[in-house]
Design a protein around this motif. Structure first.
Motif, PDB file in Angstrom:
ATOM      1  N   LYS A   1       0.850  -1.196   0.000  1.00 31.62           N
ATOM      2  CA  LYS A   1       0.000   0.000   0.000  1.00 31.62           C
ATOM      3  C   LYS A   1       0.886   1.247   0.000  1.00 31.62           C
ATOM      4  O   LYS A   1       1.985   1.251   0.578  1.00 31.62           O
TER       5      LYS A   1
ATOM      6  N   ILE B   1       0.707   5.699   0.306  1.00 30.71           N
ATOM      7  CA  ILE B   1      -0.064   6.909   0.580  1.00 30.71           C
ATOM      8  C   ILE B   1       0.801   8.113   0.213  1.00 30.71           C
ATOM      9  O   ILE B   1       1.835   8.354   0.848  1.00 30.71           O
TER      10      ILE B   1
ATOM     11  N   LYS C   1      -2.018  13.062   0.938  1.00 26.50           N
ATOM     12  CA  LYS C   1      -3.147  12.316   1.505  1.00 26.50           C
ATOM     13  C   LYS C   1      -2.825  11.693   2.863  1.00 26.50           C
ATOM     14  O   LYS C   1      -3.697  11.104   3.505  1.00 26.50           O
TER      15      LYS C   1
ATOM     16  N   ARG D   1      -4.902  12.280   6.104  1.00 20.14           N
ATOM     17  CA  ARG D   1      -6.330  11.949   6.050  1.00 20.14           C
ATOM     18  C   ARG D   1      -6.545  10.439   6.012  1.00 20.14           C
ATOM     19  O   ARG D   1      -7.661   9.975   5.819  1.00 20.14           O
ATOM     20  N   ARG D   2      -5.458   9.681   6.169  1.00 17.52           N
ATOM     21  CA  ARG D   2      -5.543   8.220   6.203  1.00 17.52           C
ATOM     22  C   ARG D   2      -4.997   7.757   7.551  1.00 17.52           C
ATOM     23  O   ARG D   2      -3.822   7.410   7.678  1.00 17.52           O
ATOM     24  N   THR D   3      -5.816   7.790   8.562  1.00 21.10           N
ATOM     25  CA  THR D   3      -5.353   7.480   9.913  1.00 21.10           C
ATOM     26  C   THR D   3      -6.076   6.261  10.478  1.00 21.10           C
ATOM     27  O   THR D   3      -7.194   5.935  10.075  1.00 21.10           O
ATOM     28  N   GLU D   4      -5.403   5.607  11.401  1.00 23.51           N
ATOM     29  CA  GLU D   4      -6.013   4.520  12.171  1.00 23.51           C
ATOM     30  C   GLU D   4      -6.263   5.017  13.587  1.00 23.51           C
ATOM     31  O   GLU D   4      -5.619   5.960  14.054  1.00 23.51           O
TER      32      GLU D   4
ATOM     33  N   GLU E   1      -4.921   8.619  17.333  1.00 22.54           N
ATOM     34  CA  GLU E   1      -4.903   8.297  15.909  1.00 22.54           C
ATOM     35  C   GLU E   1      -3.452   8.119  15.470  1.00 22.54           C
ATOM     36  O   GLU E   1      -2.533   8.677  16.080  1.00 22.54           O
TER      37      GLU E   1
ATOM     38  N   TYR F   1      -0.828   7.982  11.929  1.00 29.91           N
ATOM     39  CA  TYR F   1      -0.602   8.073  10.487  1.00 29.91           C
ATOM     40  C   TYR F   1       0.682   7.325  10.145  1.00 29.91           C
ATOM     41  O   TYR F   1       1.576   7.150  10.980  1.00 29.91           O
TER      42      TYR F   1
ATOM     43  N   LYS G   1      -6.244  15.776  10.946  1.00 28.52           N
ATOM     44  CA  LYS G   1      -7.178  16.457  10.049  1.00 28.52           C
ATOM     45  C   LYS G   1      -6.891  17.955  10.007  1.00 28.52           C
ATOM     46  O   LYS G   1      -6.944  18.585   8.940  1.00 28.52           O
TER      47      LYS G   1
ATOM     48  N   ASP H   1      -3.565  18.712   8.212  1.00 29.97           N
ATOM     49  CA  ASP H   1      -3.706  18.587   6.763  1.00 29.97           C
ATOM     50  C   ASP H   1      -3.999  19.930   6.098  1.00 29.97           C
ATOM     51  O   ASP H   1      -3.691  20.119   4.917  1.00 29.97           O
TER      52      ASP H   1
END
Length: 452
Positions: free
Chosen positions: A200, A202, A206, A209-212, A223, A225, A257, A260
């Motif tokens: 994968k 990223i 981006k 905006r792609r967090t766990e 969170e 990244y 967020k 970003d």
């Protein structure tokens, strides 16, 4: 006979390192020399200690540097990573062991053969992340493999944060380490990792905006990244066949967020300089990145440009940073956007004298054994004391200090350029760290991962 430890560089991460050596100085027969370009900034507490000498040391002055290294038994370099090579080359010349908390550079790695020929231990990545992450992960992984388990999933996240009692801003964040590294985080290429058997990627624009999301018992939700290269340690950890491999950075929920916004505007760019930056007002700086309008205010243009509602918490976070204050001015000449953003953030996110920081490290490991799947969640939480004795300084400095004594006492003897992945290294260091409150809590939880 005294063993002489030379510490090169006395920055923010050295308070616990120096304390540890001084506490052990009598029993271990140590004398500590601290060499720094600005010796007056070093605490008087250290300067007055009988086992400590403070000297002015310019790492670019060959004569000063070589003399200090030649007069030592072992060297601990706490310089910025790019300067370690100067120290390392002298350590080869004068046959001195070397300890650093930084990532191994190609230049340092090239000294491996010479270090082995001279029987020298060049221990790198022996801080927090890298450092404690390596050792704690390898201890868990080796334990699973020794029981016959096969690792299917490995995730690891670390965050340098602010403790709850000192969390006084809307971003739930303050600088606990190099602010420049925070501003530039994630740049230099797409983040890459493996998830459920698939590679994968990223891209930087981006990334935030792609967090766990993670829950750390007793401390709430966080969170994470992705780090830029989660695959870097695949071979070193013995995870060539793992189905999920993901390393990342922890923040309080909502930080990414909001961050970003700076990425989308271009404020984290460090590739060009801004003319007339000296004396520029904050709101003028923001306006540089917005479309032209003869009538709309900077605030209105920004909200429209990035679709931020006025009652959105992100808007309140931007206001809190004084971004639109016409009286706040930039003090940097011909600075990059990233440098200017860093100055703006440091005005708001610097720890106060009694503020406490917090380090959280979290590992998730899924494995298969005897036909069944298991998962271990392990986390470490360390709270700092104040702005000087931070959790960051503790978790970076103590592993380096402990490793130094283990090398001096011939408990770590394997020569060469290395990182702390072997039992010879991680077992005694992790055990000693527990005496200072640095330890992991483990729990067995239902396996969540690739279902094959």
């Amino acid at each position: 006979m005294l063993r002489k430890i030379l510490i090169v560089g006395a920055g923010k991460s050295t308070s616990y390192l120096i304390n540890y050596f001084l506490e052990k100085s009598e029993s271990e027969k140590l004398h500590i020399t601290i060499g720094d370009i600005n010796p007056k900034a070093i605490s008087e507490k250290f300067a007055k200690h009988a086992a400590c000498t403070i000297v002015k040391l310019d790492v670019f002055n060959d004569e000063e540097r070589q003399k200090a290294i030649n007069n030592s038994t072992i060297v601990v370099s706490m310089l910025p990573a790019r300067f370690h090579i100067l120290v390392a080359q002298d350590c080869i010349t004068y046959s001195k062991h070397l300890i650093t908390a930084s990532y191994i550079s190609k230049e340092i790695k090239s000294l491996d053969k010479q270090a082995k020929e001279k029987g020298l231990v060049f221990m790198n990545e022996i801080g927090l992340d890298p450092g404690i992450d390596h050792m704690s992960a390898m201890q868990l992984l080796d334990s699973i493999r020794n029981k016959g388990g096969k690792v299917l999933l490995f995730e690891s996240f670390t965050g340098g944060l602010v403790a709850a009692e000192s969390d006084t801003n809307l971003w739930n964040y303050k600088f606990t380490w190099n602010p420049r590294n925070v501003v530039l985080a994630g740049q230099g290429g797409a983040a890459q990792f493996i998830q459920e058997g698939t590679y994968k990627y990223i891209p930087y624009q981006k990334l935030f905006r792609r967090t766990e999301f993670f829950n750390i018992p007793g401390y709430g939700q966080f969170e994470g990244y992705a780090n830029r290269d989660s695959l870097n340690y695949r071979e070193a950890y013995g995870l060539q066949d793992v189905l999920t491999l993901y390393r990342g950075t922890l923040r309080k929920v909502g930080f990414s967020k909001a961050w970003d916004i700076f990425v989308q505007l271009g404020m984290t760019d460090d590739s060009y300089t801004i003319e007339n930056s000296l004396g520029m007002r904050y709101r003028e700086f923001v306006n540089l990145f917005l479309p032209y309008s003869p009538t709309d205010s900077v605030e209105l243009k920004l909200r429209h440009y990035l679709n931020i509602d006025q009652d959105d918490i992100i808007w309140s976070k931007l206001i809190e940073l004084d971004l639109f204050n016409p009286n706040k001015k930039i003090s940097l000449e011909k600075a990059t956007p990233a440098q200017i953003l860093q100055e703006i953030l440091e005005a708001r996110w610097t720890l106060d004298e009694e503020d406490k920081d917090m380090i959280i490290m979290y590992h998730k490991i899924g494995y298969k054994q005897d036909g069944k799947k298991y998962q271990i969640d392990a986390n470490m939480v360390v709270i700092g004391e104040n702005r000087t004795y931070t959790a960051m300084a503790k978790t970076v400095g103590l592993p380096a200090a402990i490793a130094t004594l283990l090398v001096l006492n011939k408990k770590i003897t394997t020569p060469g350029v290395q990182i702390p992945l072997t039992k010879e290294v991680y077992t005694p260091i992790l055990k000693e760290l527990e005496n200072y409150g640095i330890l992991f809590t483990e729990q067995q939880v239902p396996y969540v991962g690739y279902n094959t």
